[in-house]
Design a protein around this motif. Structure first.
Motif, PDB file in Angstrom:
ATOM      1  N   LEU A 114      25.862  -3.404  -2.821  1.00 39.72           N
ATOM      2  CA  LEU A 114      26.876  -2.646  -3.557  1.00 39.72           C
ATOM      3  C   LEU A 114      26.242  -1.447  -4.252  1.00 39.72           C
ATOM      4  O   LEU A 114      26.790  -0.338  -4.212  1.00 39.72           O
ATOM      5  CB  LEU A 114      27.578  -3.538  -4.585  1.00 39.72           C
ATOM      6  N   MET A 115      25.087  -1.644  -4.854  1.00 35.95           N
ATOM      7  CA  MET A 115      24.431  -0.531  -5.549  1.00 35.95           C
ATOM      8  C   MET A 115      23.984   0.547  -4.563  1.00 35.95           C
ATOM      9  O   MET A 115      24.055   1.741  -4.874  1.00 35.95           O
ATOM     10  CB  MET A 115      23.258  -1.037  -6.387  1.00 35.95           C
ATOM     11  N   MET A 116      23.556   0.148  -3.381  1.00 35.87           N
ATOM     12  CA  MET A 116      23.195   1.138  -2.358  1.00 35.87           C
ATOM     13  C   MET A 116      24.426   1.900  -1.896  1.00 35.87           C
ATOM     14  O   MET A 116      24.385   3.122  -1.744  1.00 35.87           O
ATOM     15  CB  MET A 116      22.495   0.450  -1.183  1.00 35.87           C
ATOM     16  N   ALA A 117      25.530   1.188  -1.667  1.00 37.67           N
ATOM     17  CA  ALA A 117      26.774   1.844  -1.244  1.00 37.67           C
ATOM     18  C   ALA A 117      27.280   2.788  -2.336  1.00 37.67           C
ATOM     19  O   ALA A 117      27.797   3.871  -2.046  1.00 37.67           O
ATOM     20  CB  ALA A 117      27.838   0.798  -0.903  1.00 37.67           C
ATOM     21  N   THR A 118      27.107   2.392  -3.591  1.00 33.99           N
ATOM     22  CA  THR A 118      27.523   3.230  -4.715  1.00 33.99           C
ATOM     23  C   THR A 118      26.684   4.501  -4.776  1.00 33.99           C
ATOM     24  O   THR A 118      27.213   5.609  -4.959  1.00 33.99           O
ATOM     25  CB  THR A 118      27.422   2.421  -6.028  1.00 33.99           C
ATOM     26  N   ALA A 119      25.372   4.363  -4.613  1.00 33.91           N
ATOM     27  CA  ALA A 119      24.493   5.543  -4.608  1.00 33.91           C
ATOM     28  C   ALA A 119      24.829   6.453  -3.429  1.00 33.91           C
ATOM     29  O   ALA A 119      24.871   7.681  -3.576  1.00 33.91           O
ATOM     30  CB  ALA A 119      23.030   5.117  -4.562  1.00 33.91           C
ATOM     31  N   ASP A 120      25.086   5.867  -2.267  1.00 28.40           N
ATOM     32  CA  ASP A 120      25.463   6.670  -1.094  1.00 28.40           C
ATOM     33  C   ASP A 120      26.749   7.444  -1.364  1.00 28.40           C
ATOM     34  O   ASP A 120      26.855   8.628  -1.021  1.00 28.40           O
ATOM     35  CB  ASP A 120      25.644   5.779   0.138  1.00 28.40           C
ATOM     36  N   ALA A 121      27.735   6.778  -1.984  1.00 30.51           N
ATOM     37  CA  ALA A 121      29.011   7.441  -2.292  1.00 30.51           C
ATOM     38  C   ALA A 121      28.786   8.589  -3.278  1.00 30.51           C
ATOM     39  O   ALA A 121      29.345   9.678  -3.102  1.00 30.51           O
ATOM     40  CB  ALA A 121      30.007   6.431  -2.867  1.00 30.51           C
ATOM     41  N   ALA A 122      27.961   8.365  -4.291  1.00 35.79           N
ATOM     42  CA  ALA A 122      27.699   9.414  -5.287  1.00 35.79           C
ATOM     43  C   ALA A 122      26.988  10.604  -4.663  1.00 35.79           C
ATOM     44  O   ALA A 122      27.259  11.755  -5.019  1.00 35.79           O
ATOM     45  CB  ALA A 122      26.879   8.844  -6.441  1.00 35.79           C
TER      46      ALA A 122
END
Length: 175
Positions: free
Chosen positions: A110-118
């Motif tokens: 989730l944190m990787m997906a969040t960083a990718d989205a940002a």
């Protein structure tokens, strides 16, 4: 088994109910996502509406993770900073993984997906989040690359005699 992530999905009743159920389950399992257990759907929904208003205004993005059954199993909301001198970073809020999926690496995903989205948002250089002291969340976020940049002692009162630090963490985004 892995989660499937989507950014800014079409919002419908099923997604609303899925996020509400996730938020209730995480809160009632002791997760530090704005409530102290026990909590009900009726208590969570007004807080979700605040996120939805931000989404409707284009200042908040949703990262949602679904399990193999399509059930909402993880979320993070990314909210733009409105201060003219701080628009280069975005805040992560209501970061949660369902308790039945804890320990499977889904939080890190989730944190990787969040960083990718940002990183896909023009002009964003960092993600800022806060977490409640005494939960171990700060160690988890540090393992995901976040650095503690501030701490407000006893800023969170979870019970009459239980105060926790509000820990401020930052993840620089490298493009």
């Amino acid at each position: 088994m892995a989660l499937t992530f989507e950014v800014d999905p079409a919002f419908d009743r099923a997604l609303r109910d899925g996020i509400t159920a996730l938020w209730v389950d995480v809160s009632n399992a002791g997760g530090a996502v704005g409530f102290v257990p026990p909590v009900t759907d009726e208590e969570v929904r007004p807080e979700l509406v605040k996120h939805l208003a931000g989404m409707a205004e284009g200042r908040t993005h949703l990262v949602v993770g679904r399990d193999e059954d399509g059930t909402v199993a993880a979320t993070a909301f990314l909210t733009h900073n409105t201060h003219r001198l701080m628009r280069h970073w975005i805040g992560a809020y209501t970061v949660m993984v369902h308790p039945r999926h804890q320990g499977k690496g889904f939080g890190r995903a989730l944190m990787m997906a969040t960083a990718d989205a940002a990183q896909e948002i023009e002009g964003i250089d960092a993600i800022r989040l806060t977490c409640r002291g005494g939960t171990g969340a700060d160690r988890f976020y540090a393992s995901c690359g976040y650095k503690e940049v501030g701490r407000i002692p006893n800023a969170i009162r979870v019970a009459e005699d239980d105060y926790r630090d509000d820990i401020i963490m930052l993840l620089p985004l490298f493009r």
